[in-house]
Design an enzyme around this catalytic site. Structure first.
Site, short mmCIF file in Angstrom:
data_model
loop_
_atom_site.label_atom_id
_atom_site.label_comp_id
_atom_site.label_asym_id
_atom_site.label_seq_id
_atom_site.Cartn_x
_atom_site.Cartn_y
_atom_site.Cartn_z
N LYS A 89 0.84 -1.21 0.00
CA LYS A 89 0.00 0.00 0.00
C LYS A 89 0.87 1.24 0.00
O LYS A 89 2.02 1.23 0.43
CB LYS A 89 -0.95 0.03 1.20
N ASP B 32 -2.18 -1.81 9.69
CA ASP B 32 -2.41 -1.83 8.25
C ASP B 32 -2.98 -3.17 7.76
O ASP B 32 -3.24 -3.33 6.57
CB ASP B 32 -1.10 -1.56 7.49
O1 C5P Z 1 0.12 -1.20 14.28
P1 C5P Z 1 1.51 -1.24 13.81
O2 C5P Z 1 2.25 -2.50 14.25
O3 C5P Z 1 1.66 -1.02 12.35
O4 C5P Z 1 2.22 -0.02 14.50
C1 C5P Z 1 3.60 0.03 14.73
C2 C5P Z 1 3.88 1.26 15.58
O5 C5P Z 1 3.64 2.44 14.80
C3 C5P Z 1 3.00 1.43 16.81
O6 C5P Z 1 3.51 0.72 17.90
C4 C5P Z 1 3.07 2.93 17.02
O7 C5P Z 1 4.29 3.31 17.61
C5 C5P Z 1 3.09 3.46 15.59
N1 C5P Z 1 1.74 3.81 15.13
C6 C5P Z 1 1.10 4.92 15.64
N2 C5P Z 1 -0.15 5.26 15.22
C7 C5P Z 1 -0.79 4.52 14.28
C8 C5P Z 1 -0.16 3.37 13.72
C9 C5P Z 1 1.11 3.04 14.18
O8 C5P Z 1 1.66 5.63 16.48
N3 C5P Z 1 -2.00 4.89 13.89
#
Ligand code: C5P
Length: 306
Positions: free
Chosen positions: A12, A141
């Site tokens: 994406k 995601d």
């Molecule tokens: O959910 P994901 O594993 O992709 O997120 C990785 C990190 O990215 C989270 O622990 C956070 O630090 C950051 N993040 C965030 N806000 C979001 C998505 C991700 O702060 N909406």
């Protein structure tokens, strides 16, 4: 009973990525527009004899950087599906076509692929909504990697609404030598913002209109990413990559998600090829990929009966 299932899941790019203030749960509220593009990871799931456990193999570019233990999102997807009847004795092979740690949701694509593949292989019959809810536990995601197409994402990026899009768009992706950590980029974004008040993010109206009209010029002009400043701050060379895209007439250029991949919108296929050649010649990036979007989300592309 099936003897193997192959699932293909897309990368994406965020056409808009509005980032709100840091929340108490450690995430940021988003107003984003996800767009699935034709760079794919393939995952093959095969049952193994009882007691074999999990066999996880990762092949393709950047495979060496992907963990092969329980922390791999694919393994965690299996653990989430075990209470629904998935067997813990399974071979999972991922072929990477999505840059690793590139801001293109490669890990989330693999997680989505695993959910779809295991659901099919073990005939779990789970509803799409159930897979999306389980996916959201694995990463912000993942629900979009299941959904595909183009969609507005809110909350952590997990609440999706399909966006209306006419036609398709031609993209060029400039890949970097080394990945960036998503949490590190969000932290840098917070640091750069200091104590200033951050408004709730909005999806830009001109961008939604451009998608609806299939207007690549207007879309290029309305691409936006609140994490770009932070990604460029951590990796100043990305500024040069963005400059090359502008010099060669890209309709728009942005850091993809948390980076370091940069995404450029071309007028058509021929222009995309010209841009790709310009990036290769410039030496500002490791390699270049071309892809069209939107494309479907994670789906079964092959399955074999036992
Ligand atoms: O959910 P994901 O594993 O992709 O997120 C990785 C990190 O990215 C989270 O622990 C956070 O630090 C950051 N993040 C965030 N806000 C979001 C998505 C991700 O702060 N909406």
């Amino acid at each position: 009973m099936l003897s193997s299932v192959t699932v293909r899941a897309p990368a994406k790019v965020n056409l808009a990525l509005g980032v709100g203030p840091l929340r108490e749960d450690g995430f940021h509220g988003l107003a984003t527009v996800f767009h699935a593009v034709g760079l794919y990871d393939d995952l093959v799931a095969t049952p193994l004899p009882e007691g074999s456990g999990v066999q996880l193999v990762v092949e393709g570019e950047g495979a060496g950087e992907v963990p092969l233990d329980r922390t791999n999102l694919v393994w965690r997807a299996l653990e989430l599906l075990e209470p629904y009847g998935a067997s813990p004795d399974v071979s999972l092979t991922i072929s990477k076509g999505i840059p690793v740690a590139g801001g293109m949701a490669g890990g989330s694509a693999d997680a989505a692929a695993a959910l779809v593949a295991l659901d099919a292989l073990f005939e779990l019959g789970l509803a799409k909504e159930t897979l999306a809810a389980l996916g959201a536990e694995l990463g912000s995601d993942v629900p979009f990697a299941l959904h595909g197409g183009t969609a507005v994402g809110r909350d952590r990026g997990t609440e999706l609404t399909t966006a209306m899009v006419r036609g398709s768009f031609h993209w060029v992706f400039a890949l970097a030598h080394e990945g960036l950590s998503t949490p590190a980029v969000y932290r840098e974004c917070d640091r750069l913002r200091g104590g200033s008040r951050v408004p709730e993010p909005q999806v830009p109206d001109p961008l939604m209109k451009a998608l609806l009209a299939g207007d690549a010029v207007a879309l290029g002009a309305s691409l936006t990413n609140d994490l770009q400043h932070a990604a460029v701050s951590l990796r100043p060379q990305l500024g040069q990559v963005l400059d090359v895209g502008a010099d060669y007439g890209a309709l728009g250029g942005i850091v993809s998600g948390s980076g370091p991949t940069c995404a450029f919108l071309a007028r058509d296929d021929e222009h995309a090829l010209d841009l790709a050649v310009a990036f290769t010649a410039s030496g500002v990036c490791r390699t270049v990929r071309r892809a069209v979007g939107p494309v479907p989300g994670a789906r079964v592309v092959d399955q074999r009966a036992a």
